[in-house]
Design a protein around this motif. Structure first.
Motif, PDB file in Angstrom:
ATOM      1  N   VAL A  36      35.803  33.184  60.897  1.00  0.00           N
ATOM      2  CA  VAL A  36      36.800  33.416  59.497  1.00  0.00           C
ATOM      3  C   VAL A  36      36.992  32.038  59.274  1.00  0.00           C
ATOM      4  CG1 VAL A  36      38.967  34.240  59.142  1.00  0.00           C
ATOM      5  CG2 VAL A  36      37.644  35.473  60.583  1.00  0.00           C
ATOM      6  N   SER A  37      37.197  30.888  60.013  1.00  0.00           N
ATOM      7  CA  SER A  37      37.595  29.580  59.622  1.00  0.00           C
ATOM      8  C   SER A  37      36.537  28.988  58.578  1.00  0.00           C
ATOM      9  CB  SER A  37      37.714  28.684  60.623  1.00  0.00           C
ATOM     10  OG  SER A  37      36.409  28.653  61.452  1.00  0.00           O
ATOM     11  N   SER A  38      35.360  29.653  58.443  1.00  0.00           N
ATOM     12  CA  SER A  38      34.580  29.194  57.327  1.00  0.00           C
ATOM     13  C   SER A  38      34.791  29.830  56.178  1.00  0.00           C
ATOM     14  CB  SER A  38      33.030  29.240  57.881  1.00  0.00           C
ATOM     15  OG  SER A  38      32.762  28.674  58.953  1.00  0.00           O
ATOM     16  N   ALA A  39      35.161  31.044  56.275  1.00  0.00           N
ATOM     17  CA  ALA A  39      35.483  31.763  54.765  1.00  0.00           C
ATOM     18  C   ALA A  39      36.792  31.507  54.390  1.00  0.00           C
ATOM     19  CB  ALA A  39      35.430  33.288  55.254  1.00  0.00           C
ATOM     20  N   LYS A  40      37.851  31.007  54.918  1.00  0.00           N
ATOM     21  CA  LYS A  40      39.147  30.625  54.186  1.00  0.00           C
ATOM     22  C   LYS A  40      39.145  29.859  53.074  1.00  0.00           C
ATOM     23  CE  LYS A  40      41.040  28.466  57.756  1.00  0.00           C
ATOM     24  NZ  LYS A  40      42.143  27.769  58.452  1.00  0.00           N
ATOM     25  N   LEU A  41      38.016  29.016  52.919  1.00  0.00           N
ATOM     26  CA  LEU A  41      37.991  28.332  51.547  1.00  0.00           C
ATOM     27  C   LEU A  41      37.874  29.310  50.221  1.00  0.00           C
ATOM     28  CD1 LEU A  41      35.756  25.304  52.739  1.00  0.00           C
ATOM     29  CD2 LEU A  41      38.235  25.296  52.294  1.00  0.00           C
ATOM     30  N   ALA A  42      37.018  30.568  50.682  1.00  0.00           N
ATOM     31  CA  ALA A  42      36.622  31.336  49.563  1.00  0.00           C
ATOM     32  C   ALA A  42      37.689  31.894  48.575  1.00  0.00           C
ATOM     33  CB  ALA A  42      35.933  32.370  50.145  1.00  0.00           C
ATOM     34  N   ASP A  43      37.603  32.135  47.232  1.00  0.00           N
ATOM     35  CA  ASP A  43      38.227  32.730  46.512  1.00  0.00           C
ATOM     36  C   ASP A  43      38.141  34.033  46.841  1.00  0.00           C
ATOM     37  OD1 ASP A  43      38.740  30.409  44.611  1.00  0.00           O
ATOM     38  OD2 ASP A  43      36.572  30.509  44.326  1.00  0.00           O
ATOM     39  N   HIS A  44      37.089  35.005  47.107  1.00  0.00           N
ATOM     40  CA  HIS A  44      36.846  36.244  47.236  1.00  0.00           C
ATOM     41  C   HIS A  44      36.248  36.274  48.800  1.00  0.00           C
ATOM     42  CE1 HIS A  44      38.026  37.230  43.352  1.00  0.00           C
ATOM     43  NE2 HIS A  44      36.995  36.159  42.938  1.00  0.00           N
ATOM     44  N   ILE A  45      36.647  37.356  49.403  1.00  0.00           N
ATOM     45  CA  ILE A  45      36.077  37.455  50.904  1.00  0.00           C
ATOM     46  C   ILE A  45      35.742  39.026  50.961  1.00  0.00           C
ATOM     47  CG2 ILE A  45      36.242  37.166  53.529  1.00  0.00           C
ATOM     48  CD1 ILE A  45      38.489  35.304  52.784  1.00  0.00           C
ATOM     49  N   ILE A  46      34.597  39.224  51.452  1.00  0.00           N
ATOM     50  CA  ILE A  46      34.004  40.733  51.747  1.00  0.00           C
ATOM     51  C   ILE A  46      33.830  40.893  53.249  1.00  0.00           C
ATOM     52  CG2 ILE A  46      33.452  41.339  49.373  1.00  0.00           C
ATOM     53  CD1 ILE A  46      30.493  40.842  50.354  1.00  0.00           C
ATOM     54  N   VAL A  47      34.287  41.882  53.812  1.00  0.00           N
ATOM     55  CA  VAL A  47      33.806  42.107  55.353  1.00  0.00           C
ATOM     56  C   VAL A  47      33.137  42.913  55.443  1.00  0.00           C
ATOM     57  CG1 VAL A  47      34.861  42.684  57.595  1.00  0.00           C
ATOM     58  CG2 VAL A  47      36.309  41.282  55.764  1.00  0.00           C
ATOM     59  N   LEU A  48      31.821  42.848  56.092  1.00  0.00           N
ATOM     60  CA  LEU A  48      30.663  43.808  56.295  1.00  0.00           C
ATOM     61  C   LEU A  48      30.683  44.340  57.690  1.00  0.00           C
ATOM     62  CD1 LEU A  48      27.546  42.094  54.761  1.00  0.00           C
ATOM     63  CD2 LEU A  48      28.882  43.832  53.577  1.00  0.00           C
ATOM     64  N   HIS A  49      30.235  45.531  57.745  1.00  0.00           N
ATOM     65  CA  HIS A  49      30.155  46.207  58.928  1.00  0.00           C
ATOM     66  C   HIS A  49      29.028  47.150  58.802  1.00  0.00           C
ATOM     67  CE1 HIS A  49      30.937  47.708  63.073  1.00  0.00           C
ATOM     68  NE2 HIS A  49      30.804  49.187  62.421  1.00  0.00           N
ATOM     69  N   ASP A  50      28.198  47.268  59.515  1.00  0.00           N
ATOM     70  CA  ASP A  50      26.730  48.486  59.320  1.00  0.00           C
ATOM     71  C   ASP A  50      26.288  48.266  58.014  1.00  0.00           C
ATOM     72  OD1 ASP A  50      26.462  48.595  62.061  1.00  0.00           O
ATOM     73  OD2 ASP A  50      27.729  50.615  62.176  1.00  0.00           O
ATOM     74  N   GLY A  51      26.076  47.301  57.262  1.00  0.00           N
ATOM     75  CA  GLY A  51      25.405  47.101  55.938  1.00  0.00           C
ATOM     76  C   GLY A  51      26.641  47.780  54.842  1.00  0.00           C
ATOM     77  N   LYS A  52      27.876  47.941  55.089  1.00  0.00           N
ATOM     78  CA  LYS A  52      28.962  48.369  54.273  1.00  0.00           C
ATOM     79  C   LYS A  52      29.991  47.632  54.169  1.00  0.00           C
ATOM     80  CE  LYS A  52      27.590  53.250  54.989  1.00  0.00           C
ATOM     81  NZ  LYS A  52      28.237  54.730  55.425  1.00  0.00           N
ATOM     82  N   ILE A  53      30.597  47.442  53.028  1.00  0.00           N
ATOM     83  CA  ILE A  53      31.928  46.628  52.645  1.00  0.00           C
ATOM     84  C   ILE A  53      33.056  47.183  53.224  1.00  0.00           C
ATOM     85  CG2 ILE A  53      33.180  45.504  50.955  1.00  0.00           C
ATOM     86  CD1 ILE A  53      30.887  44.950  49.201  1.00  0.00           C
ATOM     87  N   ILE A  54      33.670  46.953  54.268  1.00  0.00           N
ATOM     88  CA  ILE A  54      34.966  47.892  54.878  1.00  0.00           C
ATOM     89  C   ILE A  54      36.205  47.168  54.194  1.00  0.00           C
ATOM     90  CG2 ILE A  54      33.571  49.063  56.656  1.00  0.00           C
ATOM     91  CD1 ILE A  54      34.935  46.550  58.300  1.00  0.00           C
TER      92      ILE A  54
END
Length: 596
Positions: A547-565
């Protein structure tokens, strides 16, 4: 022979060399036949001269006759020597044409195959092993070259020499020709079967040697693991076992090889005995002269190698056809990742993914299931997910290593399939999860994506990736040679050099595929601070399980089993108290406990 038709284009390309080779073969064979006729004439002359020599000796003309006799013998000797030299010269020219043609074709084939390999999609490399690819471009091409060089050369020699010699033999004495040639078909068939045995056992040896080489390579590559688990003795025992098998197969081949020349010599000897016996009876009956026997013995010896080579050439052609079939299998595979419009354009960096689904063609695994997201030019997207959630698949699809099973990817409002693939990838910087560095200098590794190496740009990229200090600490600095797959560097250093290589291109779109997994928290923060500057005004995709690497992002998506949750920015996702917040809490606690 059908698979070998494919290489007729090369024979046509080098038709000048092939045609010269045929002409030189014809001339060379003429100089093979003439000495045998000269020997016949010389022997008959000697026999007749001896019958006249004795009466002349009694008449006091013996010394004069002797000088004339020796002059003629000397002339015949010189002529035979000249014929041999001329034949040798034209054999040299045959090799300079046909064998050089085969080497040129080998060069063209290897380049064609290598170029084709590079154009094939990533799915091809998932299906086929590196060893198989290497075998087809090296061993299989070498076998085809043997057909194009030695097989064509000896085949032509047989086709030209055999009719010429048979014609001359029949013109001298048809009956003796039949007797002389009786053992030659048996010789050719015997050589064919012996050659097949040799090839079959050679194949087994090659396979055994390949296994031995693989074993040694693995042992040396994993020497640290071997030593750590104290398995040196086991490894040595396995190597001895593999070596024993290789030795056993080599001895089997040596035994078969031992049959080869005795078989030839035996059948040639039988042919010579038959010729002398049948010819002797004909001489007694006054049908032929002594010289004819000598001429026919020479003809038999002249035909021995072409007839022997028939079995060998047949075997070479069979192996070449099998190898060409294997080569054709890969050459017939077409790259389905092609541009529809070959559009070349400077991209801004807007990315839109619409209802994207992807199933890996080789395994049938559904990696992505109807996902959609949007990134404006200059913005950063973070993709978070556990192993196997489909993060790296998105990177591969954005780089167009694969095409989606369904759905669309648009860059600057245009379907990704419209762009020229090379031009699109040139404007993207990619840092793969599995870092690969070449056995070259650090400087050349960083400059790998640049058309012209600029030292200032290389050093700037190294500083931005927080690896500059590590590099200059090496005795040779940027000119330090890296071992195989970058083994000279630590895991973290390799990842940072890989980041430097991507950002040295100054790409419009930067894709970081879990590239900070091998660095510690301190180095990660240092690189992320540098990346924050790098990613300004540049579309960036940060793929990570941290998660620490994604903090810089303007938008974040979380994937699980190929789907955005889940989707949002860091603050909104934390406030939701969902999967992202849970991951953040776990990783923060684990890093604190490690530091403590």
């Amino acid at each position: 022979m059908k698979p070998l038709w494919r290489i007729n284009k090369y024979l046509y390309k080098y038709k000048g060399l092939l045609l010269l080779g045929i002409i030189f073969t014809v001339i060379s064979n003429i100089f093979v036949i003439i000495p045998a006729q000269l020997v016949r004439i010389a022997i008959d002359y000697v026999v007749e001269s001896f019958s006249l020599y004795r009466p002349l000796m009694k008449g006091g003309l013996g010394e004069f006759a002797r000088e004339n006799f020796l002059d003629f013998v000397f002339v015949f000797g010189i002529l035979i020597l000249v014929m041999a030299l001329l034949r040798g010269f034209f054999l040299f020219l045959i090799r300079q044409t046909i064998i050089i043609m085969s080497r040129k074709v080998e060069y063209d084939m290897k380049n064609e195959i290598f170029e084709h390999y590079q154009n094939l999609p990533l799915s091809f490399y998932r299906k086929n092993s590196t060893g198989d690819l290497m075998a087809r471009i090296s061993e299989d091409v070498s076998r085809v070259r043997m057909y194009l060089g030695p097989a064509i050369m000896y085949g032509l020699n047989l086709l030209i020499l055999f009719p010429l010699v048979i014609f001359y033999m029949i013109s001298v004495n048809p009956e003796l020709t039949l007797y002389s040639l009786l053992p030659l078909p048996i010789l050719s068939v015997s050589i064919y079967f012996v050659n097949n045995l040799i090839n079959e056992r050679s194949e087994k040896i090659q396979k055994s040697l390949s296994e031995l080489s693989t074993f040694v390579q693995e042992a040396f590559s994993g020497i640290r693991v071997l030593k750590a688990f104290v398995r040196e003795e086991d490894s040595a025992r396995e190597f001895t076992k593999a070596s024993e098998e290789y030795k056993h197969k080599s001895i089997e081949l040596t035994r078969v090889n031992a049959l080869f020349f005795p078989l030839i010599m035996a059948l040639v000897g039988i042919s010579t005995i038959i010729t002398v016996y049948a010819g002797g009876l004909m001489v007694i009956q006054g049908e032929i002269g002594y010289g004819v026997i000598a001429e026919f013995i020479l003809y038999v010896n002249i035909l021995t190698w072409p007839v022997t080579s028939l079995g060998w050439v047949t075997s070479i052609v069979q192996r070449a056809a099998a190898s060409q079939t294997r080569i054709n299998e890969f050459l017939d595979i077409q790259n389905d990742i092609v541009s529809t419009e070959n559009l070349k354009a400077e991209i801004e960096g807007d990315i839109e993914v619409k209802d994207l689904t992807f199933v890996y063609p080789d395994s049938g695994i559904k990696a992505l299931d109807h996902i959609s997201f949007k990134i404006k030019a200059g913005e950063t997207l973070g993709i978070i997910g556990t192993t196997g959630s489909g993060k790296s698949t998105i990177a591969n699809l954005l780089m167009r290593m694969y095409d989606p099973t369904s759905g669309f990817i648009e860059i600057d409002g245009k379907d990704i399939r419209r762009y020229n693939i090379s031009d699109l990838r040139r404007q993207m910087g990619f840092v793969p999860q599995d870092v690969f560095l070449f056995s070259d200098t650090i400087s050349n590794n960083i400059a790998f994506g640049l058309d012209h190496a600029d030292q200032a740009l290389i050093e700037k990229a190294a500083k931005d990736a927080d690896v500059f200090q590590n590099i200059i600490d090496f005795p040779k600095g940027f000119e330090t040679m890296l071992g195989e797959r970058g083994i000279t560097l630590s895991g973290g250093q390799k990842q940072r050099v890989s980041i430097a290589r991507a950002i040295a291109k100054e790409p419009k779109i930067l894709i970081l595929d879990d590239c900070l997994s091998a660095v510690d928290t301190k180095t990660e923060n240092s690189i992320l601070s540098a990346l924050k500057r790098i990613m300004e005004n540049r579309t960036s995709v940060i793929i990570s399980h941290r998660v620490s690497s994604a903090k810089l992002a303007d938008h974040i998506i979380v994937l699980h089993d190929g789907k955005i949750i889940e989707r949002g920015n860091h603050e909104s996702l934390m406030s939701k108290k969902g999967v992202y917040a849970e991951l953040f809490e776990k990783q923060t606690q684990s890093s604190e406990s490690i530091e403590g």
